[in-house]
Design a protein around this motif. Structure first.
Motif, mmCIF file in Angstrom:
data_model
loop_
_atom_site.group_PDB
_atom_site.id
_atom_site.type_symbol
_atom_site.label_atom_id
_atom_site.label_comp_id
_atom_site.label_asym_id
_atom_site.label_seq_id
_atom_site.Cartn_x
_atom_site.Cartn_y
_atom_site.Cartn_z
ATOM 1 N N LYS A 206 0.831 -1.209 0.000
ATOM 2 C CA LYS A 206 0.000 0.000 0.000
ATOM 3 C C LYS A 206 0.866 1.259 0.000
ATOM 4 N N ASP A 207 0.463 2.253 -0.817
ATOM 5 C CA ASP A 207 1.133 3.568 -0.936
ATOM 6 C C ASP A 207 2.411 3.530 -1.777
ATOM 7 N N LEU A 208 2.921 2.350 -2.099
ATOM 8 C CA LEU A 208 4.122 2.240 -2.941
ATOM 9 C C LEU A 208 3.650 2.083 -4.386
ATOM 10 N N VAL A 209 3.851 3.117 -5.195
ATOM 11 C CA VAL A 209 3.320 3.070 -6.567
ATOM 12 C C VAL A 209 4.390 3.406 -7.602
ATOM 13 N N ILE A 210 4.160 2.873 -8.790
ATOM 14 C CA ILE A 210 5.027 3.135 -9.945
ATOM 15 C C ILE A 210 4.290 4.134 -10.835
ATOM 16 N N ILE A 211 5.029 5.098 -11.364
ATOM 17 C CA ILE A 211 4.451 6.088 -12.286
ATOM 18 C C ILE A 211 4.969 5.792 -13.688
ATOM 19 N N LYS A 212 4.035 5.647 -14.625
ATOM 20 C CA LYS A 212 4.421 5.479 -16.029
ATOM 21 C C LYS A 212 4.035 6.766 -16.748
ATOM 22 N N PRO A 213 5.010 7.638 -17.011
ATOM 23 C CA PRO A 213 4.667 8.920 -17.632
ATOM 24 C C PRO A 213 4.215 8.755 -19.074
ATOM 25 N N ARG A 214 3.480 9.741 -19.570
ATOM 26 C CA ARG A 214 3.092 9.744 -20.993
ATOM 27 C C ARG A 214 4.283 10.269 -21.791
ATOM 28 N N VAL A 215 4.841 9.404 -22.638
ATOM 29 C CA VAL A 215 6.052 9.751 -23.392
ATOM 30 C C VAL A 215 5.671 10.131 -24.826
#
Ligand SMILES: Cc1cn([C@H]2C[C@H](O)[C@@H](COP(=O)(O)OP(=O)(O)O[C@H]3O[C@H](C)C(=O)[C@H](O)[C@H]3O)O2)c(=O)[nH]c1=O
Length: 182
Positions: A9-18
């Motif tokens: 919980k609270d540990l997230v990965i961000i995949k930016p819009r490239v």
């Protein structure tokens, strides 16, 4: 940007819009409004950068309250195996770790919340690692736990005999003996 949940919980990965084109690529590496819209309310105040060679393991580090740090970490060159360890004493995932490969190709970012130890191993010949912190560095409140704590059994994705560790990172306590206040 896409937010990818992890089993912790609270540990997230961000995949930016490239945005890729014939010149290369562009992406917003941080946008406070986009984070607020995603209910991620963090105000960063310090940016850090480090360069390491293959086999380096940096970590596992954290800062105690009241200056624990949330970090937004990413790789601008090379590839690392990035690991966060849940140190929140009341968390059902206390003592569990999660890892993700961050590379210059996948552009993935990792949000390491306050209450987590953080470290990474370098998988490429060199890696330039960059991260934003929501509180300032405090040598007085900085702590660490052993990267090779058998109770954690972290797979660093490199041969143990190839690991390059700072002297400081060989002298941290095991998790069971660590000073925690989360
Ligand atoms: C973290 C930090 C360090 N320093 C100075 C202190 C030392 O003289 C020198 C190298 O520090 P250290 O060996 O602790 O650097 P790393 O091993 O890369 O530590 C970092 O690596 C792990 C993966 C982290 O998540 C932490 O952000 C941080 O602890 O930079 C500063 O002046 N400001 C800072 O914010």
């Amino acid at each position: 940007m896409e937010i990818i949940e992890t089993p912790i919980k609270d540990l997230v990965i961000i995949k930016p819009r490239v945005f890729a084109d014939a010149r290369g690529f562009f992406f917003e590496s941080y946008n406070e409004a986009a984070y607020k819209a995603a209910n991620i309310n963090i105000h960063f105040c310090q940016d850090n950068q480090s360069k390491s060679s293959y086999g380096v393991i940096r970590g596992l580090h954290y800062q105690l309250l009241p200056q624990s740090q949330t970090k937004l970490v990413s790789v601008v060159q090379g590839a690392v195996w990035d690991v966060a360890v849940d140190l929140r004493k009341d968390s059902p995932t206390f003592g569990q770790w999660y890892g993700v490969e961050l590379t210059e190709e996948n552009h993935l970012q990792f949000i390491i919340p306050q209450g987590f130890a953080h470290g990474f191993s370098v998988l490429s010949e060199t890696a330039v690692f960059t991260y934003k912190c929501d509180d300032f560095y405090s040598p007085q409140l900085e702590r660490g736990i052993m990267y090779n704590d058998p109770a954690l059994a972290i797979d660093w994705k490199i041969p143990a005999d190839k690991a390059i560790i700072s002297d400081k990172d060989t002298k941290h306590p095991l998790l069971k003996d660590a000073e925690l206040n989360f």
